[in-house]
Design a protein around this motif. Structure first.
Motif, mmCIF file in Angstrom:
data_model
loop_
_atom_site.group_PDB
_atom_site.id
_atom_site.type_symbol
_atom_site.label_atom_id
_atom_site.label_comp_id
_atom_site.label_asym_id
_atom_site.label_seq_id
_atom_site.Cartn_x
_atom_site.Cartn_y
_atom_site.Cartn_z
ATOM 1 N N ALA A 4 0.746 -1.171 -0.159
ATOM 2 C CA ALA A 4 -0.022 0.035 0.096
ATOM 3 C C ALA A 4 0.945 1.293 0.034
ATOM 4 O O ALA A 4 0.397 2.278 -0.820
ATOM 5 C CB ALA A 4 -1.010 0.101 1.225
ATOM 6 N N ALA A 5 1.927 1.153 0.795
ATOM 7 C CA ALA A 5 2.493 2.369 0.918
ATOM 8 C C ALA A 5 3.521 2.587 -0.473
ATOM 9 O O ALA A 5 3.392 3.955 -0.664
ATOM 10 C CB ALA A 5 3.627 2.285 2.119
ATOM 11 N N LEU A 6 4.260 1.634 -0.819
ATOM 12 C CA LEU A 6 5.393 1.623 -1.849
ATOM 13 C C LEU A 6 4.655 2.621 -3.228
ATOM 14 O O LEU A 6 5.219 3.550 -3.813
ATOM 15 C CB LEU A 6 5.935 0.587 -2.422
ATOM 16 N N PRO A 7 3.332 2.064 -3.518
ATOM 17 C CA PRO A 7 2.939 2.703 -4.731
ATOM 18 C C PRO A 7 2.450 4.337 -4.543
ATOM 19 O O PRO A 7 2.718 5.139 -5.492
ATOM 20 C CB PRO A 7 1.686 2.004 -4.980
ATOM 21 N N ARG A 92 -0.952 1.272 -14.005
ATOM 22 C CA ARG A 92 0.296 0.221 -14.610
ATOM 23 C C ARG A 92 0.425 0.764 -16.002
ATOM 24 O O ARG A 92 1.561 0.594 -16.477
ATOM 25 C CB ARG A 92 -0.258 -1.118 -14.425
ATOM 26 N N LEU A 93 -0.562 1.060 -16.880
ATOM 27 C CA LEU A 93 -0.451 1.362 -18.459
ATOM 28 C C LEU A 93 0.553 2.482 -18.546
ATOM 29 O O LEU A 93 1.242 2.734 -19.268
ATOM 30 C CB LEU A 93 -1.663 1.332 -19.325
ATOM 31 N N ALA A 94 -0.057 3.522 -17.903
ATOM 32 C CA ALA A 94 0.714 4.866 -17.964
ATOM 33 C C ALA A 94 2.049 4.673 -17.370
ATOM 34 O O ALA A 94 3.000 5.317 -18.127
ATOM 35 C CB ALA A 94 0.045 5.807 -16.896
ATOM 36 N N ALA A 95 2.479 3.892 -16.395
ATOM 37 C CA ALA A 95 3.820 3.700 -15.981
ATOM 38 C C ALA A 95 4.766 3.097 -17.083
ATOM 39 O O ALA A 95 5.832 3.350 -17.411
ATOM 40 C CB ALA A 95 3.994 3.045 -14.694
ATOM 41 N N LEU A 96 3.960 2.154 -17.621
ATOM 42 C CA LEU A 96 4.780 1.546 -18.798
ATOM 43 C C LEU A 96 4.841 2.277 -20.093
ATOM 44 O O LEU A 96 5.899 2.364 -20.587
ATOM 45 C CB LEU A 96 3.861 0.291 -19.346
ATOM 46 N N LEU A 138 16.915 5.482 -11.871
ATOM 47 C CA LEU A 138 16.069 6.000 -10.887
ATOM 48 C C LEU A 138 14.633 6.105 -11.156
ATOM 49 O O LEU A 138 13.536 5.767 -10.557
ATOM 50 C CB LEU A 138 16.674 7.181 -9.624
ATOM 51 N N TRP A 139 14.451 6.802 -12.241
ATOM 52 C CA TRP A 139 13.326 7.314 -12.658
ATOM 53 C C TRP A 139 12.518 5.775 -13.039
ATOM 54 O O TRP A 139 11.244 5.734 -12.935
ATOM 55 C CB TRP A 139 13.134 8.117 -13.862
ATOM 56 N N ALA A 140 13.163 5.080 -13.747
ATOM 57 C CA ALA A 140 12.675 3.664 -14.151
ATOM 58 C C ALA A 140 12.320 3.019 -13.064
ATOM 59 O O ALA A 140 11.607 2.197 -12.902
ATOM 60 C CB ALA A 140 13.664 3.096 -15.139
ATOM 61 N N LEU A 141 13.407 2.996 -11.890
ATOM 62 C CA LEU A 141 12.856 1.922 -10.880
ATOM 63 C C LEU A 141 11.741 2.434 -10.128
ATOM 64 O O LEU A 141 10.691 1.663 -9.889
ATOM 65 C CB LEU A 141 13.927 2.098 -9.897
ATOM 66 N N PHE A 148 4.577 -2.938 -11.356
ATOM 67 C CA PHE A 148 4.047 -4.303 -10.668
ATOM 68 C C PHE A 148 3.101 -4.140 -9.396
ATOM 69 O O PHE A 148 2.361 -4.983 -9.288
ATOM 70 C CB PHE A 148 5.374 -4.862 -10.003
ATOM 71 N N LEU A 149 3.161 -3.082 -8.963
ATOM 72 C CA LEU A 149 2.168 -2.775 -7.644
ATOM 73 C C LEU A 149 0.930 -2.051 -7.856
ATOM 74 O O LEU A 149 -0.077 -2.003 -7.000
ATOM 75 C CB LEU A 149 2.982 -2.250 -6.475
#
Length: 165
Positions: A4-7, A92-96, A138-141, A148-149
């Motif tokens: 919950a926190a990481l995303p 998820r799609l926007a991050a991809l 770092l941006w990509a990470l 993933f989350l």
């Protein structure tokens, strides 16, 4: 607690570090007037297709429909994808999409604009601030966390899905 926190923290980090960067970059590509996004500036073509523009003698009119479509899509992506990430919609799609965008941006910087040396950087060295390999890794990470989350609990994605927690 991490799922919950990481995303949520990743979206907040993106907003704090990269949102204004991408939106300002997109603004430099807009043409004049309220429909400027449909008529990209010469600078947009120079940023995205530096070698093609140079080969055309900086006459944008010599570039084709494919160049226009790529510039238009790239400009819109710089506005839309960050907005989707911040709101947590289609995260998820926007991050991809942003991962793809950053890859193309980096390759354009390296091969189109000739970025090299210290600006390109090297991994596993003493300098953590190279524009391409260090910062964009770092941006990509950060974006990979969202792939993933998902967006996390404070998002439109979660609201629409009706899931809890």
């Amino acid at each position: 607690m991490a799922p919950a926190a990481l995303p949520t923290l990743a979206r907040l980090g993106f907003a704090g570090v990269l949102l204004v960067y991408f939106w300002n970059s997109a603004r430099t590509k807009l043409g004049d007037g309220p429909f400027g996004f449909l008529f990209p500036s010469d600078g947009a073509y120079i940023q995205i297709f530096p070698k093609a523009v140079e080969a055309a003698g900086y006459d944008i009119g010599q570039l084709g429909l494919v160049h226009y479509a790529v510039v238009l899509a790239g400009t819109l992506a710089e506005f839309v994808l960050p907005a989707l990430l911040i709101s947590g919609l289609f995260t998820r799609l926007a991050a991809l999409g942003m991962l793809g965008f950053i890859t193309v941006q980096s390759l354009t910087d390296i091969y189109g604009h000739g970025v090299g040396g210290e600006a390109l950087g090297r991994w596993f060295d003493v300098a953590p601030d190279a524009l391409i390999l260090d910062q964009r890794a770092l941006w990509a990470l950060l974006l990979t966390v969202l792939v993933f989350l998902g967006a996390g609990p404070l998002s439109i994605d979660r609201l629409v899905s009706g899931r809890r927690g």
